[in-house]
Design a protein around this motif. Sequence first.
Motif, PDB file in Angstrom:
ATOM      1  N   MET A 161       0.827  -1.196   0.000  1.00  0.00           N
ATOM      2  CA  MET A 161       0.000   0.000   0.000  1.00  0.00           C
ATOM      3  C   MET A 161       0.870   1.258   0.000  1.00  0.00           C
ATOM      4  O   MET A 161       1.880   1.304   0.710  1.00  0.00           O
ATOM      5  CB  MET A 161      -0.898   0.036   1.251  1.00  0.00           C
ATOM      6  CG  MET A 161      -1.959  -1.027   1.297  1.00  0.00           C
ATOM      7  SD  MET A 161      -2.873  -0.949   2.861  1.00  0.00           S
ATOM      8  CE  MET A 161      -3.631   0.676   2.717  1.00  0.00           C
ATOM      9  N   PRO A 162       0.505   2.276  -0.785  1.00  0.00           N
ATOM     10  CA  PRO A 162       1.235   3.548  -0.710  1.00  0.00           C
ATOM     11  C   PRO A 162       1.125   4.115   0.707  1.00  0.00           C
ATOM     12  O   PRO A 162       0.031   4.160   1.274  1.00  0.00           O
ATOM     13  CB  PRO A 162       0.504   4.436  -1.721  1.00  0.00           C
ATOM     14  CG  PRO A 162      -0.215   3.488  -2.627  1.00  0.00           C
ATOM     15  CD  PRO A 162      -0.573   2.314  -1.783  1.00  0.00           C
ATOM     16  N   PHE A 163       2.251   4.539   1.273  1.00  0.00           N
ATOM     17  CA  PHE A 163       2.223   5.034   2.644  1.00  0.00           C
ATOM     18  C   PHE A 163       1.801   6.497   2.669  1.00  0.00           C
ATOM     19  O   PHE A 163       2.219   7.299   1.825  1.00  0.00           O
ATOM     20  CB  PHE A 163       3.599   4.883   3.300  1.00  0.00           C
ATOM     21  CG  PHE A 163       3.588   5.210   4.772  1.00  0.00           C
ATOM     22  CD1 PHE A 163       3.235   4.256   5.699  1.00  0.00           C
ATOM     23  CD2 PHE A 163       3.907   6.488   5.204  1.00  0.00           C
ATOM     24  CE1 PHE A 163       3.200   4.555   7.054  1.00  0.00           C
ATOM     25  CE2 PHE A 163       3.874   6.798   6.553  1.00  0.00           C
ATOM     26  CZ  PHE A 163       3.520   5.834   7.475  1.00  0.00           C
ATOM     27  N   ASP A 164       0.938   6.847   3.617  1.00  0.00           N
ATOM     28  CA  ASP A 164       0.540   8.241   3.790  1.00  0.00           C
ATOM     29  C   ASP A 164       0.348   8.518   5.276  1.00  0.00           C
ATOM     30  O   ASP A 164       0.307   7.605   6.095  1.00  0.00           O
ATOM     31  CB  ASP A 164      -0.746   8.558   3.013  1.00  0.00           C
ATOM     32  CG  ASP A 164      -1.939   7.739   3.490  1.00  0.00           C
ATOM     33  OD1 ASP A 164      -2.318   7.858   4.676  1.00  0.00           O
ATOM     34  OD2 ASP A 164      -2.508   6.985   2.676  1.00  0.00           O
ATOM     35  N   ASN A 165       0.231   9.785   5.616  1.00  0.00           N
ATOM     36  CA  ASN A 165       0.051  10.186   7.011  1.00  0.00           C
ATOM     37  C   ASN A 165      -1.369  10.658   7.311  1.00  0.00           C
ATOM     38  O   ASN A 165      -1.602  11.347   8.306  1.00  0.00           O
ATOM     39  CB  ASN A 165       1.051  11.301   7.364  1.00  0.00           C
ATOM     40  CG  ASN A 165       2.432  10.743   7.640  1.00  0.00           C
ATOM     41  OD1 ASN A 165       2.604   9.818   8.430  1.00  0.00           O
ATOM     42  ND2 ASN A 165       3.432  11.296   6.972  1.00  0.00           N
ATOM     43  N   LYS A 166      -2.312  10.311   6.440  1.00  0.00           N
ATOM     44  CA  LYS A 166      -3.697  10.705   6.651  1.00  0.00           C
ATOM     45  C   LYS A 166      -4.237  10.126   7.952  1.00  0.00           C
ATOM     46  O   LYS A 166      -3.894   9.001   8.339  1.00  0.00           O
ATOM     47  CB  LYS A 166      -4.553  10.221   5.480  1.00  0.00           C
ATOM     48  CG  LYS A 166      -6.030  10.582   5.577  1.00  0.00           C
ATOM     49  CD  LYS A 166      -6.787  10.150   4.336  1.00  0.00           C
ATOM     50  CE  LYS A 166      -6.847   8.648   4.205  1.00  0.00           C
ATOM     51  NZ  LYS A 166      -7.634   8.217   3.038  1.00  0.00           N
ATOM     52  N   VAL A 167      -5.083  10.886   8.640  1.00  0.00           N
ATOM     53  CA  VAL A 167      -5.755  10.424   9.855  1.00  0.00           C
ATOM     54  C   VAL A 167      -7.250  10.399   9.585  1.00  0.00           C
ATOM     55  O   VAL A 167      -7.826  11.402   9.136  1.00  0.00           O
ATOM     56  CB  VAL A 167      -5.465  11.347  11.056  1.00  0.00           C
ATOM     57  CG1 VAL A 167      -6.203  10.857  12.297  1.00  0.00           C
ATOM     58  CG2 VAL A 167      -3.968  11.415  11.325  1.00  0.00           C
ATOM     59  N   SER A 168      -7.888   9.258   9.838  1.00  0.00           N
ATOM     60  CA  SER A 168      -9.316   9.106   9.577  1.00  0.00           C
ATOM     61  C   SER A 168     -10.063   8.755  10.853  1.00  0.00           C
ATOM     62  O   SER A 168      -9.546   8.042  11.722  1.00  0.00           O
ATOM     63  CB  SER A 168      -9.556   8.012   8.534  1.00  0.00           C
ATOM     64  OG  SER A 168      -8.913   8.312   7.312  1.00  0.00           O
TER      65      SER A 168
END
Length: 256
Positions: A161-168
């Motif tokens: 998976m592409p890594f991201d710093n999004k917070v959900s």
Amino acid sequence: MNENARKVTRVWETENKILNPSKKEVLLDVVEQVASLFSAGPFYYYIINFEDVSMDYVHEGIKDVLGIQPEAFNVDKLFEIMHPDDLEVMHQKEGIATHFLLNQISVENIPDYKVVYLMRLRHTSGIYKTILHQTKALVMSHDGKIQKVLGIHTDMTHLNMPFDNKVSFLSQKLPSVHYKYTKSNYVLRQHYETEYTKRETEILELLSQGKTAQDISGELSISLLTVNTHKRNILRKSGAINTSQLVAKAIREGII
């Protein structure tokens, strides 16, 4: 503990200081059922007590995911094995999480949300694993603070998976909320628009439960050809390369 780790604990201590704890006990068999529902791969879970920031329980699955014995896992160990880049922004992620849960929604709605983001943790072999981090309040204190939290860590490394710093902040009852990380800051992305039809979402949910195309055909009373057509359309819309990656992305976005 380095300065970035101290920033995280300061967020917890200032935003979620517990003055009037609850004595409610957590049932581990129920917790394990919940943890397994939140997972789409090898996983472990833990219960953290914010009265003293200690671990009440750590699931033995951590041995398979990270090579660590359950009794050796605590908050300090978590910070120690976290990728330095992730630790650097961890206090921002936890700052947004505590602010959303304690200031932007009502206390009674806190248990309806789970907090979701990615992190990279170092296996005892030295390899970093991509982990889907999910937390959910289990016990609230009498003064409206989060006393005990269920944390689920699912190994997503094999999905690339592409890594991201999004917070959900994901909920089945209430609107989900997403914060996107842009230029070292978090920006609110209130609504997530999905292209999936109602039928495609139903199929996604069944795929996440490990159902085969044949199983889904029988359960929804539609032909196997129709199921496979839906699967192809879902994969195309998602950009995923296989069913496992598709399910992981759907869980990440709160679609299922």
